[in-house]
Design a protein around this motif. Structure first.
Motif, PDB file in Angstrom:
ATOM      1  N   LEU A 214      -0.102  13.595  36.062  1.00 37.94           N
ATOM      2  CA  LEU A 214       1.228  13.152  35.650  1.00 37.94           C
ATOM      3  C   LEU A 214       2.221  13.285  36.807  1.00 37.94           C
ATOM      4  O   LEU A 214       3.021  12.387  37.052  1.00 37.94           O
ATOM      5  N   PHE A 215       2.157  14.378  37.548  1.00 33.20           N
ATOM      6  CA  PHE A 215       3.051  14.564  38.696  1.00 33.20           C
ATOM      7  C   PHE A 215       2.816  13.476  39.741  1.00 33.20           C
ATOM      8  O   PHE A 215       3.763  12.928  40.316  1.00 33.20           O
ATOM      9  N   GLU A 216       1.545  13.169  39.981  1.00 34.50           N
ATOM     10  CA  GLU A 216       1.213  12.123  40.950  1.00 34.50           C
ATOM     11  C   GLU A 216       1.715  10.762  40.477  1.00 34.50           C
ATOM     12  O   GLU A 216       2.205   9.961  41.283  1.00 34.50           O
TER      13      GLU A 216
ATOM     14  N   LEU B  35       5.370   6.245  41.011  1.00 35.40           N
ATOM     15  CA  LEU B  35       6.331   5.307  40.420  1.00 35.40           C
ATOM     16  C   LEU B  35       7.706   5.425  41.087  1.00 35.40           C
ATOM     17  O   LEU B  35       8.414   4.432  41.236  1.00 35.40           O
ATOM     18  N   ARG B  36       8.049   6.622  41.488  1.00 36.37           N
ATOM     19  CA  ARG B  36       9.319   6.817  42.209  1.00 36.37           C
ATOM     20  C   ARG B  36       9.279   6.030  43.526  1.00 36.37           C
ATOM     21  O   ARG B  36      10.237   5.343  43.880  1.00 36.37           O
ATOM     22  N   SER B  37       8.153   6.117  44.237  1.00 38.85           N
ATOM     23  CA  SER B  37       7.988   5.372  45.490  1.00 38.85           C
ATOM     24  C   SER B  37       7.964   3.869  45.232  1.00 38.85           C
ATOM     25  O   SER B  37       8.511   3.083  46.009  1.00 38.85           O
TER      26      SER B  37
ATOM     27  N   ALA C  14       9.717  -1.493  37.670  1.00 40.31           N
ATOM     28  CA  ALA C  14       9.443  -0.144  38.167  1.00 40.31           C
ATOM     29  C   ALA C  14      10.307   0.900  37.456  1.00 40.31           C
ATOM     30  O   ALA C  14       9.830   1.991  37.131  1.00 40.31           O
ATOM     31  N   ALA C  15      11.559   0.563  37.192  1.00 42.92           N
ATOM     32  CA  ALA C  15      12.452   1.497  36.492  1.00 42.92           C
ATOM     33  C   ALA C  15      11.935   1.778  35.085  1.00 42.92           C
ATOM     34  O   ALA C  15      11.980   2.915  34.611  1.00 42.92           O
ATOM     35  N   GLY C  16      11.424   0.748  34.399  1.00 42.64           N
ATOM     36  CA  GLY C  16      10.878   0.939  33.056  1.00 42.64           C
ATOM     37  C   GLY C  16       9.649   1.830  33.057  1.00 42.64           C
ATOM     38  O   GLY C  16       9.502   2.720  32.213  1.00 42.64           O
ATOM     39  N   GLU C  17       8.749   1.613  34.033  1.00 45.67           N
ATOM     40  CA  GLU C  17       7.543   2.443  34.131  1.00 45.67           C
ATOM     41  C   GLU C  17       7.905   3.886  34.475  1.00 45.67           C
ATOM     42  O   GLU C  17       7.327   4.834  33.926  1.00 45.67           O
ATOM     43  N   LEU C  18       8.855   4.057  35.385  1.00 46.69           N
ATOM     44  CA  LEU C  18       9.289   5.403  35.767  1.00 46.69           C
ATOM     45  C   LEU C  18       9.927   6.118  34.576  1.00 46.69           C
ATOM     46  O   LEU C  18       9.706   7.312  34.363  1.00 46.69           O
ATOM     47  N   GLU C  19      10.681   5.385  33.787  1.00 49.36           N
ATOM     48  CA  GLU C  19      11.316   5.971  32.598  1.00 49.36           C
ATOM     49  C   GLU C  19      10.267   6.498  31.619  1.00 49.36           C
ATOM     50  O   GLU C  19      10.401   7.592  31.071  1.00 49.36           O
TER      51      GLU C  19
END
Length: 200
Positions: free
Chosen positions: A81-83, A88-90, A104-109
């Protein structure tokens, strides 16, 4: 005697036709310029709204490393999960256009939601002041993101409506104003009520 008068009348009629024609052309030019200016204003409003979304998403982006490191101290075995959150942040930072950043914002959320869900399983973590502060900052950021996304969606809707309406679509096509599909939308999972299991 009627010859010169009728010649003057014909000459005067030509001037009237010319004046009317020039007036119609002037009105068409003023209308075209006004329409173009309204399209430019709506396009700029849409871009400004997106810049606001990026600002609050950047705030979320800046909070993530501290949040991940804090949770990692209590739940080191959640490595995958951390990875994923880091990846996703990158991915959000590297997104080349608005559509890619929206995805990307939706996946990161969603990944952040899972991270906070994991944190709920650790009472010591939930009592950690650093975690509580980060959670509070993240909650405030998420509220601002929601507001700015709505404003952005409203700006895109107004822009798209104007670009597609006749006769504005004639000027829009000629000037290169294209409709945008980069809306923030609710995830399909948001339509499904959560399942609550109290154990049996």
């Amino acid at each position: 005697m009627s010859g010169p008068v009728s010649g003057a009348t014909r000459s005067g009629g030509k001037w009237i036709v010319l004046i009317v024609l020039l007036g119609a052309i002037a009105l068409a030019v003023v209308w075209g310029v006004s329409l173009n200016n309204s399209l430019v204003a709506l396009d700029e409003h849409r871009k400004t709204a997106w810049a606001q979304v990026q600002t609050v998403l950047q705030r979320r982006y800046d909070l993530i490393p501290n949040l991940v490191n804090t949770v990692k101290g209590y739940a080191a075995h959640e490595r995958e999960l951390f990875e994923e959150v880091t990846r996703l942040r990158s991915q959000w930072a590297a997104a080349a256009d608005v559509d890619a950043q929206v995805r990307a914002a939706g996946e990161l959320e969603r990944a952040l939601g899972r991270l906070l869900f994991v944190a709920e399983r650790y009472p010591d973590l939930k009592a950690n002041q650093n975690f509580l502060d980060l959670q509070h900052e993240l909650a405030g950021t998420e509220n601002r993101i929601t507001v700015e996304r709505q404003r952005y969606n409203d700006a895109v809707r107004a822009y798209n409506t104007r670009v597609r309406q006749f006769p504005a679509n004639l000027i829009a096509g000629w000037r290169g104003f294209a409709p945008s599909d980069a809306y923030f939308e609710a995830e399909s999972s948001a339509q499904t009520p959560p399942q609550v299991d109290f154990g049996t």
